[in-house]
Design an enzyme around this catalytic site. Structure first.
Site, PDB file in Angstrom:
ATOM      1  N   THR A   3       0.813  -1.217   0.000  1.00  0.00           N
ATOM      2  CA  THR A   3       0.000   0.000   0.000  1.00  0.00           C
ATOM      3  C   THR A   3       0.849   1.271   0.000  1.00  0.00           C
ATOM      4  O   THR A   3       0.327   2.355  -0.232  1.00  0.00           O
ATOM      5  CB  THR A   3      -0.936   0.020   1.215  1.00  0.00           C
ATOM      6  OG1 THR A   3      -0.154  -0.096   2.411  1.00  0.00           O
ATOM      7  CG2 THR A   3      -1.926  -1.140   1.159  1.00  0.00           C
TER       8      THR A   3
ATOM      9  N   ALA B 186       4.106   3.831  -1.255  1.00  0.00           N
ATOM     10  CA  ALA B 186       4.482   4.337  -2.578  1.00  0.00           C
ATOM     11  C   ALA B 186       5.411   3.369  -3.314  1.00  0.00           C
ATOM     12  O   ALA B 186       5.208   3.079  -4.500  1.00  0.00           O
ATOM     13  CB  ALA B 186       5.148   5.699  -2.441  1.00  0.00           C
TER      14      ALA B 186
ATOM     15  N   GLY C 216      13.737  -4.354   0.558  1.00  0.00           N
ATOM     16  CA  GLY C 216      13.952  -2.971   0.182  1.00  0.00           C
ATOM     17  C   GLY C 216      13.687  -2.011   1.323  1.00  0.00           C
ATOM     18  O   GLY C 216      13.874  -0.813   1.178  1.00  0.00           O
ATOM     19  N   THR C 217      13.254  -2.536   2.466  1.00  0.00           N
ATOM     20  CA  THR C 217      12.982  -1.716   3.649  1.00  0.00           C
ATOM     21  C   THR C 217      14.259  -1.514   4.439  1.00  0.00           C
ATOM     22  O   THR C 217      14.964  -2.476   4.743  1.00  0.00           O
ATOM     23  CB  THR C 217      11.930  -2.404   4.542  1.00  0.00           C
ATOM     24  OG1 THR C 217      10.770  -2.701   3.768  1.00  0.00           O
ATOM     25  CG2 THR C 217      11.542  -1.510   5.713  1.00  0.00           C
TER      26      THR C 217
ATOM     27  N   PRO D  73      19.999  -1.867   0.330  1.00  0.00           N
ATOM     28  CA  PRO D  73      19.822  -0.514   0.881  1.00  0.00           C
ATOM     29  C   PRO D  73      19.224   0.460  -0.124  1.00  0.00           C
ATOM     30  O   PRO D  73      18.498   1.374   0.254  1.00  0.00           O
ATOM     31  CB  PRO D  73      21.253  -0.101   1.262  1.00  0.00           C
ATOM     32  CG  PRO D  73      21.979  -1.385   1.461  1.00  0.00           C
ATOM     33  CD  PRO D  73      21.398  -2.320   0.445  1.00  0.00           C
TER      34      PRO D  73
ATOM     35  N   HIS E 208      16.102  13.211   2.297  1.00  0.00           N
ATOM     36  CA  HIS E 208      14.924  12.451   1.897  1.00  0.00           C
ATOM     37  C   HIS E 208      13.647  13.247   2.166  1.00  0.00           C
ATOM     38  O   HIS E 208      13.664  14.261   2.863  1.00  0.00           O
ATOM     39  CB  HIS E 208      14.863  11.110   2.631  1.00  0.00           C
ATOM     40  CG  HIS E 208      15.791  10.077   2.072  1.00  0.00           C
ATOM     41  ND1 HIS E 208      17.148  10.082   2.334  1.00  0.00           N
ATOM     42  CD2 HIS E 208      15.564   9.020   1.255  1.00  0.00           C
ATOM     43  CE1 HIS E 208      17.716   9.067   1.710  1.00  0.00           C
ATOM     44  NE2 HIS E 208      16.784   8.407   1.045  1.00  0.00           N
ATOM     45  N   HIS E 209      12.563  12.731   1.645  1.00  0.00           N
ATOM     46  CA  HIS E 209      11.247  13.341   1.831  1.00  0.00           C
ATOM     47  C   HIS E 209      10.841  13.313   3.309  1.00  0.00           C
ATOM     48  O   HIS E 209      11.377  12.552   4.109  1.00  0.00           O
ATOM     49  CB  HIS E 209      10.207  12.599   0.983  1.00  0.00           C
ATOM     50  CG  HIS E 209      10.161  11.127   1.243  1.00  0.00           C
ATOM     51  ND1 HIS E 209       9.359  10.562   2.203  1.00  0.00           N
ATOM     52  CD2 HIS E 209      10.832  10.096   0.667  1.00  0.00           C
ATOM     53  CE1 HIS E 209       9.524   9.247   2.224  1.00  0.00           C
ATOM     54  NE2 HIS E 209      10.420   8.941   1.294  1.00  0.00           N
TER      55      HIS E 209
ATOM     56  N   LYS F  74       9.843   9.908   5.351  1.00  0.00           N
ATOM     57  CA  LYS F  74      10.727   8.762   5.563  1.00  0.00           C
ATOM     58  C   LYS F  74      10.795   8.441   7.051  1.00  0.00           C
ATOM     59  O   LYS F  74      11.032   9.318   7.882  1.00  0.00           O
ATOM     60  CB  LYS F  74      12.118   9.025   5.000  1.00  0.00           C
ATOM     61  CG  LYS F  74      13.046   7.810   5.114  1.00  0.00           C
ATOM     62  CD  LYS F  74      14.285   7.958   4.266  1.00  0.00           C
ATOM     63  CE  LYS F  74      15.230   6.779   4.441  1.00  0.00           C
ATOM     64  NZ  LYS F  74      14.590   5.487   4.125  1.00  0.00           N
TER      65      LYS F  74
ATOM     66  N   THR G  94      20.863   3.586   2.859  1.00  0.00           N
ATOM     67  CA  THR G  94      21.927   3.847   1.890  1.00  0.00           C
ATOM     68  C   THR G  94      23.097   4.561   2.539  1.00  0.00           C
ATOM     69  O   THR G  94      24.263   4.206   2.337  1.00  0.00           O
ATOM     70  CB  THR G  94      21.393   4.694   0.723  1.00  0.00           C
ATOM     71  OG1 THR G  94      20.228   4.067   0.175  1.00  0.00           O
ATOM     72  CG2 THR G  94      22.434   4.854  -0.360  1.00  0.00           C
TER      73      THR G  94
END
EC number: 1.17.1.8
Length: 257
Positions: A10, A12, A93-94, A120, A149-150, A153, A160
Site C-alpha cells: 500500500t 508508494a 527494500g525496507t 539498501p 529524503h522526503h 521517511k 543507503t
C-alpha cells in the site's frame, strides 16, 4: 517465471513494485501483504479480485516465491524471519535492519537453505556512489555523509547512508577526524566509527546522498539524486531476475550486477 509476494504493497514503493511486476511477462504477482489491508480484497485496490490479500502476517501461507518487502523499519525484521521460515526468498527494500539483525537473518537463511538480498538502495546511481566512495576513502580518509529524503521517511539515517559508511569504514586507514565542540548538541550529526552522517528530511526531496571528502588543499564530492521512484524500478527488475542465482542472504544490489 518469478513468483512474487509484495509486503507493504500500500506504500508508494510497494505500489510502484506491484505495477512493475504486473507489467513484466516473466514475473507473477502471487500475493499482497499489509496490515492496513486487513478485511479488504484486491478489488479494493483496483487489482484482480482473485489475487490474495493478507492483513495479518500469520495469515500469509508458505510459498516458494520471492518476498519483496517494502514495509517499515519497525516490522521488517519480523517479516523476514517469517518469510525465511515459510519458504520465501527475501528481497528486502525496507531499511532499518541493525547489524545484529542482519547477521541473525543470514544465519536463519543458511539454516533454511534460502538465498536472498537485502538492498539498501535499488537505484543504480546509488550503487555506483557507494562503490566510488569506497574507492575514494582509501586515499581521502576525512569524510562526511549527507543524506536528504522526503519528510515522510520513517528512519534516519537512511539505509543507503549507513551502508555507505560501512563500506568506507572497511577500507579507510585508521583515522580520527578533528574533534569539534558542539554548541548545539547533535549539530555534527551521527557518528559511525568516526564517520559523521547527517540526515535531512524536507518536502520536495525524494532520495539524495552526497559524500564529502577533504584533504590538504583539495576536496572531492560524490553525489547521486533520485528524483522519481521510477529510478528504483530497474534495480528491482534486475534483483528479481537474478535472485534465484543467490544461495545465501547477501547485502547489496551489487551482489547480482
Amino acid at each position: 517465471m518469478v513468483k512474487v509476494l509484495v509486503a507493504g504493497f500500500t506504500g508508494a514503493m510497494g505500489q510502484a513494485a506491484v505495477n512493475l511486476i504486473n507489467s513484466e511477462a516473466d514475473f507473477e504477482l502471487v500475493g499482497l501483504y499489509a496490515p492496513s489491508a486487513e478485511g479488504k480484497s484486491a478489488a479494493d485496490y483496483d487489482l484482480p479480485a482473485a489475487l490474495p490479500v493478507y492483513g495479518r502476517l500469520a495469515e500469509v501461507p508458505a510459498n516458494q516465491a520471492v518476498w519483496l518487502d517494502f514495509t517499515t523499519p519497525a516490522v521488517v525484521y519480523e517479516n523476514i524471519q517469517y518469510a525465511l521460515k515459510h519458504g520465501y526468498t527475501p528481497l528486502v527494500g525496507t531499511s532499518g535492519l541493525k547489524d545484529d539483525e542482519i547477521t541473525n537473518l543470514q544465519q536463519l537463511a543458511h539454516q533454511h537453505q534460502r538465498g536472498g538480498l537485502i538492498v539498501p538502495n535499488f537505484g543504480l546511481s546509488a550503487v555506483l556512489l557507494m562503490k566510488f566512495a569506497r574507492e575514494a576513502a582509501q586515499y581521502l580518509p576525512d569524510v562526511e555523509i549527507i543524506e536528504m529524503h522526503h519528510e515522510d521517511k520513517k528512519d534516519a539515517p537512511s539505509g543507503t547512508a549507513l551502508a555507505t559508511a560501512k563500506l568506507i569504514d572497511e577500507v579507510r586507514p585508521r583515522h580520527e577526524q578533528s574533534p569539534s565542540v558542539e554548541n548545539l548538541p547533535g549539530v555534527r550529526g551521527g557518528d559511525y566509527h568516526g564517520i559523521r552522517v547527517h540526515a535531512v528530511r524536507l518536502p520536495g526531496y525524494l532520495a539524495h546522498e552526497e559524500v564529502l571528502f577533504g584533504g590538504p588543499g583539495e576536496a572531492l564530492s560524490i553525489r547521486q539524486d533520485s528524483f522519481d521512484r521510477a529510478s528504483f524500478m530497474q534495480g528491482i527488475k534486475v534483483a528479481l531476475e537474478k535472485i534465484g542465482q543467490v544461495d545465501e542472504l547477501l547485502l547489496g544490489l551489487e551482489q547480482v550486477l
